[in-house]
Design an enzyme around this catalytic site. Sequence first.
Site, PDB file in Angstrom:
ATOM      1  N   GLY A  87      15.386 -20.174 -14.042  1.00  0.00           N
ATOM      2  CA  GLY A  87      15.520 -18.911 -14.750  1.00  0.00           C
ATOM      3  C   GLY A  87      15.556 -17.735 -13.794  1.00  0.00           C
ATOM      4  N   SER A  88      15.873 -16.559 -14.337  1.00  0.00           N
ATOM      5  CA  SER A  88      16.070 -15.376 -13.490  1.00  0.00           C
ATOM      6  C   SER A  88      14.800 -14.954 -12.767  1.00  0.00           C
ATOM      7  CB  SER A  88      16.603 -14.217 -14.345  1.00  0.00           C
ATOM      8  OG  SER A  88      15.690 -13.889 -15.381  1.00  0.00           O
ATOM      9  N   GLY A 105       8.944 -19.320 -15.104  1.00  0.00           N
ATOM     10  CA  GLY A 105       8.872 -18.316 -16.150  1.00  0.00           C
ATOM     11  C   GLY A 105       8.479 -18.948 -17.472  1.00  0.00           C
ATOM     12  N   ASP A 158       9.049 -18.216 -22.108  1.00  0.00           N
ATOM     13  CA  ASP A 158       9.674 -17.438 -23.171  1.00  0.00           C
ATOM     14  C   ASP A 158       8.650 -16.774 -24.086  1.00  0.00           C
ATOM     15  OD1 ASP A 158      12.360 -18.233 -22.418  1.00  0.00           O
ATOM     16  OD2 ASP A 158      11.807 -20.212 -23.160  1.00  0.00           O
ATOM     17  N   GLY A 206      11.857 -23.327 -22.419  1.00  0.00           N
ATOM     18  CA  GLY A 206      13.009 -24.165 -22.705  1.00  0.00           C
ATOM     19  C   GLY A 206      14.212 -23.453 -23.267  1.00  0.00           C
ATOM     20  N   GLY A 217      16.100 -21.779 -21.658  1.00  0.00           N
ATOM     21  CA  GLY A 217      17.124 -21.978 -20.623  1.00  0.00           C
ATOM     22  C   GLY A 217      17.636 -23.402 -20.566  1.00  0.00           C
ATOM     23  N   GLU A 225      10.916 -29.365 -16.619  1.00  0.00           N
ATOM     24  CA  GLU A 225       9.841 -28.395 -16.388  1.00  0.00           C
ATOM     25  C   GLU A 225       8.485 -28.974 -16.804  1.00  0.00           C
ATOM     26  OE1 GLU A 225      12.340 -24.209 -16.946  1.00  0.00           O
ATOM     27  OE2 GLU A 225      11.334 -25.109 -18.668  1.00  0.00           O
TER      28      GLU A 225
END
Length: 269
Positions: free
Chosen positions: A57-58, A114, A116, A127, A129, A135
């Site tokens: 993720g970012s 990261g 959510d 998840g 992403g 993960e």
Amino acid sequence: MARAYDPLFITSDNSPIDVPSPSSSSMTLTKDELKRIAAYKAVDFVKSNMVLGLGTGSTAKHAVDRIGELLRQGKLENIVGIPTSKKTQEHALSLNIPLSDLDAHPVVDLSIDGADEVDPRLNLVKGRGGSLLREKMIEGASKKFVVIVDESKMVKHIGGSKMALPVEIVPFCWKFTAERLRRVMEGYGCEARIRLGEKGEAFVTDNGNYIVDMYLEKDMGDLSRAGVVSDEILRLPGVVEHGMFLDMASTVIIAGELGVKIKNKHSSC
């Protein structure tokens, strides 16, 4: 030119957020800049000779970038990374981070990723992403799991954002499995949707599976209820894994408008 980040933006649970006085030469930090500060703080937990879970993720990308930078500078040595997705694997290889897997390293010293959603007890939804299975495998094998989020991800209860709760399922008869998932969650006003990719076809995970996104009108309440729901979902044939990461995070680093705050497991919220 890169901005010099002010350490006053890094605070703990027990200290107030100390904001630098504005000046003509300074500007308000963007959300991405705050995420980068939080990611750099997470990398402070990394020591030489560690096996690291590398998130997806970012926000996690900033941490991977920092680890690669410290390796190049010789400030970290003998690091082994275990990527949580093919995308992270490619990125880590581009930074010359040595990689391995859980077969070779079944115990991971530290994972950084990261999330959510994060509730006050540091339970997570992950998840969105698409990498939740790898993960959960890697972060579940970690001695310490540090999570990086922005303040918009903080919720009172799991499901509180009314965004997707992802469930990874096998492709075989996916409509059958999606309907059974909806029935399990119908008490929360659930709508179950197969996740679509860029071409309008079913999104396929790195493991060759599909994802059903569960959109809830009501959150799941306290951890005990979320645990019951977790068990009910995992008992369904066709389900591989879900995106609730319960009682897994050790530390959450939160980037917000006023700076970055650190919450540790079992601390007051």
